[in-house]
Design an enzyme around this catalytic site. Structure first.
Site, PDB file in Angstrom:
ATOM      1  N   CYS A   3      87.342   5.721  81.118  1.00 54.87           N
ATOM      2  CA  CYS A   3      88.789   5.981  81.059  1.00 54.87           C
ATOM      3  C   CYS A   3      89.427   4.711  80.274  1.00 54.87           C
ATOM      4  O   CYS A   3      89.321   3.528  81.065  1.00 54.87           O
ATOM      5  CB  CYS A   3      89.363   6.149  82.399  1.00 54.87           C
ATOM      6  N   CYS A   6      91.605   2.808  82.758  1.00 58.59           N
ATOM      7  CA  CYS A   6      91.036   1.963  83.711  1.00 58.59           C
ATOM      8  C   CYS A   6      90.533   0.704  82.995  1.00 58.59           C
ATOM      9  O   CYS A   6      90.604  -0.520  83.664  1.00 58.59           O
ATOM     10  CB  CYS A   6      89.863   2.642  84.327  1.00 58.59           C
ATOM     11  N   ASP A  29     103.258  -0.077  75.269  1.00 55.30           N
ATOM     12  CA  ASP A  29     102.316   1.067  74.543  1.00 55.30           C
ATOM     13  C   ASP A  29     102.066   0.389  73.075  1.00 55.30           C
ATOM     14  O   ASP A  29     102.913  -0.217  72.296  1.00 55.30           O
ATOM     15  CB  ASP A  29     103.288   2.160  74.179  1.00 55.30           C
ATOM     16  N   ASN A  85     103.336  13.052  80.365  1.00 57.57           N
ATOM     17  CA  ASN A  85     102.862  14.069  79.782  1.00 57.57           C
ATOM     18  C   ASN A  85     101.664  14.675  80.518  1.00 57.57           C
ATOM     19  O   ASN A  85     101.218  13.740  81.016  1.00 57.57           O
ATOM     20  CB  ASN A  85     102.500  13.662  78.504  1.00 57.57           C
ATOM     21  N   HIS A  96      94.696   9.613  82.369  1.00 57.84           N
ATOM     22  CA  HIS A  96      94.845   8.664  83.470  1.00 57.84           C
ATOM     23  C   HIS A  96      96.443   8.486  83.649  1.00 57.84           C
ATOM     24  O   HIS A  96      97.105   8.339  82.687  1.00 57.84           O
ATOM     25  CB  HIS A  96      94.471   7.145  83.362  1.00 57.84           C
ATOM     26  N   HIS A  98     100.173   8.421  83.673  1.00 55.07           N
ATOM     27  CA  HIS A  98     101.167   7.155  83.238  1.00 55.07           C
ATOM     28  C   HIS A  98     102.431   7.681  83.010  1.00 55.07           C
ATOM     29  O   HIS A  98     102.641   8.886  82.568  1.00 55.07           O
ATOM     30  CB  HIS A  98     100.611   6.441  81.756  1.00 55.07           C
ATOM     31  N   HIS A 100     105.747   6.974  80.729  1.00 51.96           N
ATOM     32  CA  HIS A 100     106.240   6.344  79.524  1.00 51.96           C
ATOM     33  C   HIS A 100     107.845   6.040  79.922  1.00 51.96           C
ATOM     34  O   HIS A 100     108.451   6.590  80.524  1.00 51.96           O
ATOM     35  CB  HIS A 100     106.287   7.314  78.357  1.00 51.96           C
TER      36      HIS A 100
HETATM   37  P1  5GP Z   1     100.049  10.309  76.406  1.00 53.34           P
HETATM   38  O1  5GP Z   1     100.127  10.815  74.893  1.00 53.34           O
HETATM   39  O2  5GP Z   1      98.574  10.627  77.112  1.00 53.34           O
HETATM   40  O3  5GP Z   1     101.303  10.716  77.105  1.00 53.34           O
HETATM   41  O4  5GP Z   1     100.392   8.775  76.157  1.00 53.34           O
HETATM   42  C1  5GP Z   1      99.042   7.940  75.666  1.00 53.34           C
HETATM   43  C2  5GP Z   1      99.734   6.715  75.347  1.00 53.34           C
HETATM   44  O5  5GP Z   1      98.922   5.569  75.453  1.00 53.34           O
HETATM   45  C3  5GP Z   1     100.418   6.929  73.851  1.00 53.34           C
HETATM   46  O6  5GP Z   1     101.628   6.753  73.639  1.00 53.34           O
HETATM   47  C4  5GP Z   1      99.474   5.895  73.125  1.00 53.34           C
HETATM   48  O7  5GP Z   1     100.156   5.280  71.858  1.00 53.34           O
HETATM   49  C5  5GP Z   1      99.229   4.768  74.158  1.00 53.34           C
HETATM   50  N1  5GP Z   1      97.725   4.215  73.852  1.00 53.34           N
HETATM   51  C6  5GP Z   1      96.634   5.009  73.420  1.00 53.34           C
HETATM   52  N2  5GP Z   1      95.537   3.991  73.209  1.00 53.34           N
HETATM   53  C7  5GP Z   1      96.059   2.649  73.720  1.00 53.34           C
HETATM   54  C8  5GP Z   1      95.767   1.390  73.830  1.00 53.34           C
HETATM   55  O8  5GP Z   1      94.490   0.904  73.377  1.00 53.34           O
HETATM   56  N3  5GP Z   1      96.686   0.385  74.296  1.00 53.34           N
HETATM   57  C9  5GP Z   1      97.844   0.677  74.612  1.00 53.34           C
HETATM   58  N4  5GP Z   1      98.723  -0.287  74.799  1.00 53.34           N
HETATM   59  N5  5GP Z   1      98.257   1.754  74.328  1.00 53.34           N
HETATM   60  C10 5GP Z   1      97.638   2.843  74.108  1.00 53.34           C
HETATM   61 ZN    ZN Z   2      91.486   5.882  84.584  1.00 52.55          ZN
END
Ligand code: 5GP
Ligand code: ZN
Length: 112
Positions: A3, A6, A29, A85, A96, A98, A100
């Site tokens: 993950c 994680c 992000d 999301n 995992h 989260h 925003h």
């Molecule tokens: P989701 O699309 O699942 O709601 O959000 C995942 C977020 O994780 C995205 O906004 C993406 O830019 C961010 N993200 C993906 N990989 C990484 C990473 O390796 N480091 C950081 N800091 N953010 C990440």
């Molecule tokens: Zn996780």
């Protein structure tokens, strides 16, 4: 378990830390969608809001309590938006839980 968040929490993958306590971790992000874009995650692996139960809800509640503290650290005194999301249609890309935190400017009234 493989993950990404994680791995960020345990330090295997580097991140820019904004806040940390016993229960949660907040970091910038990597692909910001607003002038300020921070992610807040519980330290324990919960897949998404769709996986919240009576057993893990206290952990999720503590993440929510941390959010206004983190917003203050980020200087978001004029307000901000919190998004989580969920699943395929919610365009969740990291499985995992989260939140925003988006801000630093007046955000679009339309959310999607
Ligand atoms: P989701 O699309 O699942 O709601 O959000 C995942 C977020 O994780 C995205 O906004 C993406 O830019 C961010 N993200 C993906 N990989 C990484 C990473 O390796 N480091 C950081 N800091 N953010 C990440
Ligand atoms: Zn996780």
């Amino acid at each position: 378990m493989d993950c990404l968040f994680c791995s960020i929490i345990n330090g295997t993958i580097p991140s820019t830390k904004v806040y940390e306590d016993d229960n949660c971790y907040a970091f910038r992000d990597i692909n910001p969608q607003a002038p300020v874009h921070c992610l807040v995650v519980p330290k324990t692996h919960i897949e998404s809001l769709d996986s919240v139960t009576d057993e893990n809800s206290a952990t999720v509640a503590k993440v929510l309590v941390a959010i206004p503290k983190i917003a203050k650290l980020l200087g978001l005194s004029d307000g901000y938006r919190v998004i989580s999301n969920v699943g395929e249609n919610g365009c969740q890309s990291v499985h995992h839980l989260h939140f925003h935190i988006l801000g630093g400017e007046k955000l679009a009234e339309r959310m999607c």
